[in-house]
Design a protein around this motif. Structure first.
Motif, mmCIF file in Angstrom:
data_model
loop_
_atom_site.group_PDB
_atom_site.id
_atom_site.type_symbol
_atom_site.label_atom_id
_atom_site.label_comp_id
_atom_site.label_asym_id
_atom_site.label_seq_id
_atom_site.Cartn_x
_atom_site.Cartn_y
_atom_site.Cartn_z
ATOM 1 N N ARG A 1 44.960 54.727 48.879
ATOM 2 C CA ARG A 1 45.908 53.630 49.126
ATOM 3 C C ARG A 1 45.111 52.396 49.544
ATOM 4 N NH1 ARG A 1 51.210 53.991 49.537
ATOM 5 N NH2 ARG A 1 51.048 56.268 49.798
ATOM 6 N N ILE A 2 45.490 51.258 49.006
ATOM 7 C CA ILE A 2 44.782 50.014 49.309
ATOM 8 C C ILE A 2 45.182 49.566 50.705
ATOM 9 C CG2 ILE A 2 44.374 47.629 48.585
ATOM 10 C CD1 ILE A 2 45.214 48.489 45.758
ATOM 11 N N GLN A 3 44.248 49.621 51.635
ATOM 12 C CA GLN A 3 44.539 49.245 53.021
ATOM 13 C C GLN A 3 44.421 47.740 53.230
ATOM 14 O OE1 GLN A 3 45.701 51.485 54.981
ATOM 15 N NE2 GLN A 3 45.143 53.349 53.838
ATOM 16 N N SER A 4 43.519 47.116 52.529
ATOM 17 C CA SER A 4 43.309 45.676 52.662
ATOM 18 C C SER A 4 42.586 45.191 51.415
ATOM 19 C CB SER A 4 42.481 45.366 53.916
ATOM 20 O OG SER A 4 41.219 45.998 53.841
ATOM 21 N N PRO A 5 42.584 43.889 51.152
ATOM 22 C CA PRO A 5 41.885 43.367 49.973
ATOM 23 C C PRO A 5 40.395 43.738 50.022
ATOM 24 C CG PRO A 5 43.322 41.702 50.904
ATOM 25 C CD PRO A 5 43.306 42.824 51.886
ATOM 26 N N ILE A 6 39.890 44.159 48.855
ATOM 27 C CA ILE A 6 38.467 44.497 48.723
ATOM 28 C C ILE A 6 37.832 43.368 47.930
ATOM 29 C CG2 ILE A 6 36.805 46.230 47.939
ATOM 30 C CD1 ILE A 6 39.052 48.304 48.071
ATOM 31 N N LEU A 7 37.251 42.429 48.659
ATOM 32 C CA LEU A 7 36.809 41.181 48.038
ATOM 33 C C LEU A 7 35.325 41.164 47.713
ATOM 34 C CD1 LEU A 7 38.810 38.728 50.332
ATOM 35 C CD2 LEU A 7 39.490 39.688 48.114
ATOM 36 N N SER B 1 30.070 40.368 38.615
ATOM 37 C CA SER B 1 30.863 39.261 39.163
ATOM 38 C C SER B 1 32.265 39.237 38.586
ATOM 39 C CB SER B 1 30.147 37.940 38.894
ATOM 40 O OG SER B 1 29.933 37.758 37.505
ATOM 41 N N GLY B 2 32.390 39.479 37.277
ATOM 42 C CA GLY B 2 33.726 39.485 36.673
ATOM 43 C C GLY B 2 34.568 40.623 37.198
ATOM 44 N N GLY B 3 33.969 41.816 37.280
ATOM 45 C CA GLY B 3 34.702 42.962 37.803
ATOM 46 C C GLY B 3 35.068 42.788 39.259
ATOM 47 N N ALA B 4 34.177 42.181 40.053
ATOM 48 C CA ALA B 4 34.467 41.945 41.480
ATOM 49 C C ALA B 4 35.664 41.022 41.636
ATOM 50 C CB ALA B 4 33.235 41.361 42.155
ATOM 51 N N ARG B 5 35.743 40.006 40.793
ATOM 52 C CA ARG B 5 36.869 39.067 40.881
ATOM 53 C C ARG B 5 38.185 39.764 40.539
ATOM 54 N NH1 ARG B 5 34.933 35.874 37.753
ATOM 55 N NH2 ARG B 5 36.039 36.409 35.833
ATOM 56 N N ILE B 6 38.185 40.557 39.456
ATOM 57 C CA ILE B 6 39.409 41.261 39.052
ATOM 58 C C ILE B 6 39.818 42.259 40.136
ATOM 59 C CG2 ILE B 6 40.368 42.870 37.369
ATOM 60 C CD1 ILE B 6 38.490 41.614 35.276
ATOM 61 N N PHE B 7 38.839 43.011 40.659
ATOM 62 C CA PHE B 7 39.124 44.020 41.666
ATOM 63 C C PHE B 7 39.648 43.366 42.951
ATOM 64 C CE2 PHE B 7 37.599 47.547 44.597
ATOM 65 C CZ PHE B 7 38.494 48.475 44.114
ATOM 66 N N GLY B 8 39.038 42.250 43.338
ATOM 67 C CA GLY B 8 39.481 41.550 44.540
ATOM 68 C C GLY B 8 40.890 41.033 44.382
ATOM 69 N N ASN B 9 41.185 40.407 43.237
ATOM 70 C CA ASN B 9 42.538 39.859 43.015
ATOM 71 C C ASN B 9 43.582 40.965 43.004
ATOM 72 O OD1 ASN B 9 41.455 37.292 42.823
ATOM 73 N ND2 ASN B 9 41.367 37.313 40.579
ATOM 74 N N TYR B 10 43.253 42.093 42.348
ATOM 75 C CA TYR B 10 44.226 43.182 42.261
ATOM 76 C C TYR B 10 44.498 43.787 43.633
ATOM 77 C CZ TYR B 10 46.538 47.525 41.113
ATOM 78 O OH TYR B 10 47.441 48.561 41.068
ATOM 79 N N THR B 11 43.464 44.094 44.394
ATOM 80 C CA THR B 11 43.673 44.725 45.709
ATOM 81 C C THR B 11 44.371 43.775 46.672
ATOM 82 O OG1 THR B 11 41.420 44.065 46.350
ATOM 83 C CG2 THR B 11 41.722 46.309 45.483
ATOM 84 N N ALA B 12 44.112 42.459 46.548
ATOM 85 C CA ALA B 12 44.793 41.495 47.413
ATOM 86 C C ALA B 12 46.280 41.451 47.115
ATOM 87 C CB ALA B 12 44.168 40.109 47.239
ATOM 88 N N ALA B 13 46.635 41.635 45.828
ATOM 89 C CA ALA B 13 48.041 41.549 45.435
ATOM 90 C C ALA B 13 48.783 42.868 45.598
ATOM 91 C CB ALA B 13 48.140 41.083 43.983
ATOM 92 N N ASN B 14 48.063 43.976 45.880
ATOM 93 C CA ASN B 14 48.719 45.278 45.931
ATOM 94 C C ASN B 14 48.372 46.069 47.179
ATOM 95 O OD1 ASN B 14 50.023 45.816 43.018
ATOM 96 N ND2 ASN B 14 48.087 44.712 42.730
#
Length: 852
Positions: free
Chosen positions: A317-323, A286-299
């Motif tokens: 390349r990040i195509q869309s947020p991975i939430l 859960s912690g890693g999912a939150r960090i990964f989601g926030n990072y991909t959404a911002a980049n």
């Protein structure tokens, strides 16, 4: 003594039945074992790699890397602690492998700096860093003033010990997880020493395949990509440059990881939804999912790199947020490599890298051949010994044979119960036990025969025979057990397996000879009530021999001294043909489709430019051994040599197969040689002490001189004939030590007994009498043991022929020394004569007219 109360009968028979029940699953198929009720034993003996094929690795965990990583982290902590303590003026802050140093520029800040840095220390749990709960072992950091206002911060000894223990425990657990995840059955994973792990996995194709499974650190990290190609030329602080594994382009990455593999909860083989190529699906906690989601959404639109062991395996390349906290890793994967990576990630990262010290691979066909040959040799040895005992000892031979069958069942039952692994040297240990198991019975039967000659009744003669033989049985077997225990404590791998089977066989042999045969004889006497009894059908030596061995002692000493001198000369002049165990290098057993051309094989391997190459025939005309000198200190380099040789041979010689591969580094080979020498020295020393305590110092010195004589002549023969001197030969030498002692102690026990009986008999005559009285037993035991070993030598697997040859020669020499050397040494050493319990009726009896 022949009377057995009911409880003792139940105890003896019950123990035998229990051992047989534990041994029976070894005769059943896997389907039959699965159908055995849960309340009955169903485990069988594990077969070693040399019997069923598989891979063996001995690796060294680089625990120093963990300390170095700790120092890098400590460096940042030191900087922050000094800043927080308002110590602004410092320089030379650097991290070494085992400490961090910093120079405080202003002397007035020294006190504050020391206080701030010492506050970084944390308590070490566990007694002296051993991890015992509830025990404090001090602080983990030590801050010292090195002079010139330079402070040195390092780990304390308890902290290093605790860190190493954690590293090894974590490494063992991760290696176990990775192998378990692969679905392999019955692996052996053990810690050896302070920083080594032994891994043996049956059924796996090669040691290289096994290393691919466990050898990678598998440290997974996710990093932001800050530049590609030319932008990655000049990394700044907090940046690093790694090459993309696919395109080979340099990538400029942010050193600080966005996420690490520690936050993965699952990884599985999958396939790309568009291309259908293999990928590795992963899922964060859960912690890693939150960090990964926030990072991909911002980049969105940016690259990010997935790094495995400091190698960029992909940079999508990040195509869309991975939430959802999940995704997949794509690269140039095959199904096998994607499966392997998913296993590595799922089991976690090793805390430190590992270095290969030793690797061995045994093909399944070779294992099957070894099993077949081992079974044939064991069965023939078993049948020969049983036939010999039945032929010589009549009804007593029947009792001895029943005891021998039960003895082997008990050995297999104990091995099954403790989960031991049976190896080829272990089979040799069982064969040796079969030969030696009758020794206690022979001792008893010969003493019964002597008592019958004194016109004692049948029951009294049997009772007296057991009581008189007991001391010799115990002393002879304890000395052999000492060698087995030392071999187990210092030995490695298959040698340890030999020690286990030999040690168990000694205990079960004494039990079956002293208790089981006595019970059977007691029950037979109750029913048959014979008035007379003839123990043996025929004798190897006549009754009441009067050979004057002491008169031959000078000639025998001369022969023995000359033999030892020649052996030492051969050792110096010709040396020993040390095997891979002791000199390191690579050895490959190769089987060709037709008769092997040794010259062509040598030419092909030498053409690889890998140093000195030796090629020799091995067993059949199609089998060859290829030895290559040790290649450097790096395990990967040595494994590459083995792979190159194997590939060249299978490519050039069509239809050929690599049946066995062994790679041993110089570090391990040197340690094995030292351990082997130490084992022999310790065994001889322990035996000297034991015999000194049980007899007198003259007996101990005489036994040790006889031992050195036997070992020296055996080593001399190996130098002369050039048979490979490997780790199993050390086991054979220690077995020879035990066997030779067995013979010598039986003679010495009779000498001690006669010293009590015949206080005034001339010492030379008394020693002649003692050797003559034990001559029949000595030759009987030697002959039965040789029958078993010759069967193993002629029909057993080729890989242990050196071992069985050493044993055969050692038994011949040991028999000679126990008759012609050991007792004669007592005359030269002038044993004392003031033994107690004199028999006044026999005082002054001369050799030739004694009753025995």
């Amino acid at each position: 003594m022949l009377y057995f109360p009911l409880w003792k009968k139940i105890w003896i028979i019950g123990l035998c039945v229990l051992g047989i029940l534990f041994a029976l699953p070894n005769l059943a198929t896997q389907e039959m074992r699965d159908s055995i009720p849960d309340w009955l034993p169903r485990d069988s003996v594990n077969l070693g790699l040399d019997l069923r094929g598989g891979a063996h690795l001995l690796v060294e965990v680089q625990v120093g890397e963990v300390e170095a990583d700790r120092m890098e982290a400590l460096r940042a902590d030191v900087r922050q602690a000094l800043i927080d303590a308002d110590v602004r003026r410092f320089t030379g802050l650097r991290a070494a492998e085992d400490h961090v140093s910093v120079r405080i520029t202003n002397a007035d800040d020294m006190a504050r700096a020391l206080e701030a840095l010492r506050a970084l220390a944390q308590p070490v749990t566990g007694l002296l860093g051993t991890g015992l709960p509830g025990m404090a072992a001090g602080s983990d950091l030590e801050v010292t003033d090195s002079g010139d206002q330079t402070l040195r911060i390092g780990l304390t000894e308890p902290a290093i010990a605790a860190m190493n223990e954690r590293t090894m425990a974590q490494s063992l657990e991760i290696v176990r997880r990775r192998i378990d995840e692969s679905g392999t059955r019955e692996p052996t994973i053990q810690r050896q020493g302070e920083d080594r792990i032994l891994v043996q996995v049956p059924g796996i194709g090669s040691a290289e395949e096994l290393l691919g499974l466990i050898g990678r650190t598998a440290k997974l990290t996710f990093h932001a990509v800050k530049g590609i190609g030319a932008e990655a030329q000049n990394p700044g602080p907090g940046e690093m440059v790694l090459n993309d594994a696919t395109s080979a382009e340099p990538l400029l990455l942010e050193r600080r990881a966005i996420l690490t593999g520690d936050q993965l909860v699952d990884s599985q083989l999958g396939f790309h939804p568009d291309t259908g190529l293999p990928v590795v699906n992963f899922r964060f906690d859960s912690g890693g999912a939150r960090i990964f989601g926030n990072y991909t959404a911002a980049n969105v639109g940016q690259l990010f790199a997935i790094v495995l062991d400091n190698e960029v395996i992909t940079a999508p390349r990040i195509q869309s947020p991975i939430l959802g906290g999940s995704g997949f890793i794509e690269g140039n994967f095959t199904v096998e490599s994607a499966t392997e990576l998913s296993i590595l990630l799922r089991s976690g990262a090793l805390p430190a890298s590992i270095k290969v010290l030793e690797q061995r691979t045994v093909g399944p066909d070779l294992g099957a051949d070894s099993i077949a040959k081992g079974e044939v040799a064991t069965a023939l040895a078993f049948a020969a010994v049983i036939g010999f005992m039945l032929l010589v000892y009549r009804i007593f031979g029947v009792f001895a044979c029943v005891a021998l069958v039960v003895n082997v069942a008990l050995i297999m039952g104990v091995l099954s119960a403790i989960g031991a692994t049976l190896t080829l040297p272990g089979i040799a240990g069982i064969v040796l036990t079969i030969g030696m198991a009758v020794d206690a019975n022979v001792l008893i039967f010969e003493r019964i025969r002597e008592e019958l000659r004194r016109s004692k009744g049948v029951s009294r003669a049997i009772e007296k025979g057991y009581s008189e033989a007991f001391s010799a049985i115990i002393d002879a077997n304890i000395t052999t057990l000492i060698a087995a225990v030392i071999l187990f404590a210092i030995g490695s791998g298959p040698v340890k397996g030999f020690a286990v089977t030999l040690g168990i066989g000694i205990v079960t042999s004494v039990f079956t000879a002293v208790l089981l045969t006595r019970l059977m004889i007691s029950m037979w006497l109750e029913r048959a009530r014979p008035k007379t009894l003839q123990v043996e059908r025929f004798r190897l030596v006549p009754d009441e021999t009067h050979l004057h061995f002491m008169k031959m002692r000078r000639a025998c000493f001369g022969v023995s001294v000359a033999g030892v001198v020649v052996s030492l000369g051969l050792l110096v002049a010709m040396g020993l043909n040390f095997g891979i165990d002791f000199r390191g290098g690579t050895m490959i057993e190769f089987r060709t489709a037709q008769e092997a051309d040794l010259g062509a094989i040598r030419s092909e391997v030498s053409g690889l430019g890998i140093g000195d190459v030796q090629v020799q025939s091995f067993g059949t005309e199609r089998d060859v051994l290829v030895r290559v000198e040790a290649q450097g200190a790096d395990g990967d380099e040595r494994m590459a040599v083995a792979d190159a040789v194997g590939d060249r041979l299978t490519e050039v010689f069509e239809g050929g197969e690599v049946r066995r591969v062994e790679v041993v580094g110089p570090k391990v080979s040197g340690e094995l040689l030292e351990a082997g020498i130490l084992a022999i020295v310790l065994a001889v020393t322990a035996v000297l002490v034991y015999i000194w305590l049980r007899f007198e110092w003259q007996f101990g010195v005489g036994a040790v001189i006889a031992l050195v004589h036997d070992v020296a002549l055996t080593i001399g023969v190996f130098a002369l004939v050039g048979i490979e001197f490997n780790l199993s030969i050390i086991a054979a030498l220690l077995a020879i030590v035990g066997y030779s002692l067995n013979d010598t102690v039986v003679v010495y026990d009779r000498v001690r007994e006669n010293l009590r009986k015949y206080k005034k008999m001339d010492l030379a005559q008394l020693l002649d009498l003692s050797v003559n009285e034990t001559l029949s037993r000595t030759l009987m035991t030697s002959l039965t043991t040789l029958v078993a070993l010759v069967a193993m030598f002629l029909l057993g697997p080729q890989v242990i022929q050196g071992f069985t040859f050493a044993m055969i020669w050692g038994i011949v020499i040991g028999t000679y020394s126990s008759i012609f050397v050991a007792a004669a040494l007592l005359l030269s050493l002038k044993i004392k004569r003031d033994w107690t319990e004199e028999d006044p009726q026999k005082a002054g009896v001369q050799f030739g007219s004694a009753e025995g």
